[in-house]
Scaffold this motif. Sequence first.
Motif, mmCIF file in Angstrom:
data_model
loop_
_atom_site.group_PDB
_atom_site.id
_atom_site.type_symbol
_atom_site.label_atom_id
_atom_site.label_comp_id
_atom_site.label_asym_id
_atom_site.label_seq_id
_atom_site.Cartn_x
_atom_site.Cartn_y
_atom_site.Cartn_z
ATOM 1 N N ALA A 88 0.821 -1.206 0.000
ATOM 2 C CA ALA A 88 0.000 0.000 0.000
ATOM 3 C C ALA A 88 0.856 1.257 0.000
ATOM 4 N N ALA A 89 1.969 1.230 0.735
ATOM 5 C CA ALA A 89 2.837 2.408 0.797
ATOM 6 C C ALA A 89 3.395 2.748 -0.581
ATOM 7 N N ARG A 90 3.715 1.721 -1.358
ATOM 8 C CA ARG A 90 4.254 1.964 -2.699
ATOM 9 C C ARG A 90 3.200 2.609 -3.596
ATOM 10 N N ARG A 91 1.966 2.150 -3.480
ATOM 11 C CA ARG A 91 0.915 2.733 -4.314
ATOM 12 C C ARG A 91 0.599 4.164 -3.885
ATOM 13 N N LEU A 92 0.613 4.427 -2.594
ATOM 14 C CA LEU A 92 0.396 5.797 -2.135
ATOM 15 C C LEU A 92 1.495 6.720 -2.662
ATOM 16 N N ALA A 93 2.728 6.234 -2.660
ATOM 17 C CA ALA A 93 3.830 7.034 -3.198
ATOM 18 C C ALA A 93 3.648 7.270 -4.693
ATOM 19 N N GLN A 94 3.149 6.252 -5.399
ATOM 20 C CA GLN A 94 2.888 6.409 -6.831
ATOM 21 C C GLN A 94 1.841 7.493 -7.067
ATOM 22 N N TYR A 95 0.756 7.482 -6.290
ATOM 23 C CA TYR A 95 -0.293 8.483 -6.455
ATOM 24 C C TYR A 95 0.252 9.891 -6.193
ATOM 25 N N ASP A 96 1.031 10.027 -5.128
ATOM 26 C CA ASP A 96 1.581 11.343 -4.793
ATOM 27 C C ASP A 96 2.509 11.854 -5.891
ATOM 28 N N ARG A 97 3.359 10.994 -6.393
ATOM 29 C CA ARG A 97 4.342 11.431 -7.384
ATOM 30 C C ARG A 97 3.712 11.716 -8.739
ATOM 31 N N SER A 98 2.594 11.050 -9.034
ATOM 32 C CA SER A 98 1.934 11.324 -10.311
ATOM 33 C C SER A 98 1.380 12.741 -10.354
ATOM 34 N N ARG A 99 1.128 13.338 -9.182
ATOM 35 C CA ARG A 99 0.619 14.710 -9.117
ATOM 36 C C ARG A 99 1.741 15.748 -9.090
ATOM 37 N N ASP A 100 2.964 15.295 -8.958
ATOM 38 C CA ASP A 100 4.110 16.192 -8.837
ATOM 39 C C ASP A 100 4.710 16.439 -10.221
ATOM 40 N N GLU A 101 4.472 17.622 -10.786
ATOM 41 C CA GLU A 101 4.941 17.896 -12.147
ATOM 42 C C GLU A 101 6.458 17.959 -12.236
ATOM 43 N N THR A 102 7.128 18.255 -11.133
ATOM 44 C CA THR A 102 8.593 18.260 -11.189
ATOM 45 C C THR A 102 9.135 16.858 -11.447
ATOM 46 N N LEU A 103 8.324 15.838 -11.158
ATOM 47 C CA LEU A 103 8.715 14.459 -11.451
ATOM 48 C C LEU A 103 8.021 13.936 -12.700
ATOM 49 N N SER A 104 6.711 14.209 -12.834
ATOM 50 C CA SER A 104 5.945 13.616 -13.929
ATOM 51 C C SER A 104 6.397 14.128 -15.294
ATOM 52 N N VAL A 105 6.746 15.402 -15.405
ATOM 53 C CA VAL A 105 7.168 15.931 -16.705
ATOM 54 C C VAL A 105 8.471 15.288 -17.183
ATOM 55 N N PRO A 106 9.524 15.185 -16.349
ATOM 56 C CA PRO A 106 10.733 14.487 -16.822
ATOM 57 C C PRO A 106 10.483 13.025 -17.192
ATOM 58 N N VAL A 107 9.618 12.337 -16.428
ATOM 59 C CA VAL A 107 9.309 10.944 -16.761
ATOM 60 C C VAL A 107 8.581 10.872 -18.101
ATOM 61 N N ALA A 108 7.582 11.738 -18.287
ATOM 62 C CA ALA A 108 6.847 11.759 -19.552
ATOM 63 C C ALA A 108 7.768 12.120 -20.712
ATOM 64 N N ARG A 109 8.681 13.055 -20.479
ATOM 65 C CA ARG A 109 9.633 13.456 -21.519
ATOM 66 C C ARG A 109 10.492 12.265 -21.952
ATOM 67 N N ALA A 110 10.955 11.491 -20.975
ATOM 68 C CA ALA A 110 11.782 10.320 -21.286
ATOM 69 C C ALA A 110 10.976 9.257 -22.030
ATOM 70 N N LEU A 111 9.718 9.071 -21.647
ATOM 71 C CA LEU A 111 8.872 8.078 -22.312
ATOM 72 C C LEU A 111 8.634 8.440 -23.777
ATOM 73 N N ILE A 112 8.299 9.700 -24.032
ATOM 74 C CA ILE A 112 8.019 10.117 -25.406
ATOM 75 C C ILE A 112 9.286 10.044 -26.255
ATOM 76 N N ALA A 113 10.405 10.477 -25.700
ATOM 77 C CA ALA A 113 11.664 10.408 -26.447
ATOM 78 C C ALA A 113 12.005 8.965 -26.800
ATOM 79 N N ALA A 114 11.805 8.043 -25.852
ATOM 80 C CA ALA A 114 12.102 6.630 -26.110
ATOM 81 C C ALA A 114 11.161 6.059 -27.165
ATOM 82 N N LYS A 115 9.891 6.433 -27.097
ATOM 83 C CA LYS A 115 8.930 5.940 -28.086
ATOM 84 C C LYS A 115 9.298 6.419 -29.491
ATOM 85 N N LEU A 116 9.641 7.691 -29.613
ATOM 86 C CA LEU A 116 10.009 8.232 -30.922
ATOM 87 C C LEU A 116 11.307 7.611 -31.431
#
Length: 233
Positions: A88-116
């Motif tokens: 449960a602690a891991r999922r709570l951390a996942q929910y919190d971090r998904s709302r944090d744009e300082t983390l979510s934007v770099p992760v999304a940037r890496a995902l899109i770059a890898a896909k392309l």
Amino acid sequence: MPSLILNGRGTDARLDSHHVVISRHEGDASSPPRHVPLHDVDRVVVVGQPHISMAVLCELMKRGLPVSFLTPAGRWLGTLSPDNNLNAARRLAQYDRSRDETLSVPVARALIAAKLQNARRVLQRLAANRSETQLPAHAQCQEEIKRLIGRTTRETDLESLRGLEGLGSARYFGQLKRYFPEHMPFPERSRRPPRDPANALLSWTYTIVLGELDAQVRSHGLDPGIGFLHRLT
């Protein structure tokens, strides 16, 4: 990573020790049963409505093997997987971090770059196999996707990154259609439903990959419904 695919009505699957015994029945005709050792199976894909004994499903759960369910048309319905990681602690951390744009934007940037980048490599390999790497259309597509990859490093919001993903997909599929055989033309990407055999094949493949990803995310105690590229509304 072998998959066991159980397809449609008339298919029966039962457990016999460490094997799945599969029988096919069509009207009054039946085929000899096949014995599939479970140690040779990494996952099971169920298409349509075959008959699967509860003993088979229970054994798959004990072994930690995910079972993905698809409609006869190949649409993914969901995955049955053992919930061995109730963190449960891991999922709570996942929910919190998904709302944090300082983390979510770099992760999304890496995902899109890898896909392309992967899309670019697929087209490179297809062109190389046909000695078409010097064709203007191929070179132009490669350069356009390369520029999009470069732009991902400069974008600072999720909407812009999703826009780059869409542009890259359009370039990729626009070039990919050159490599389909004449008896299976691929005019453009279509889904829900796919309008031709080529799109049906692509959708089937993506559905299998979706089931794989869903099972992997769950196996690590995370929620597959929460990501970093798309926001909950």
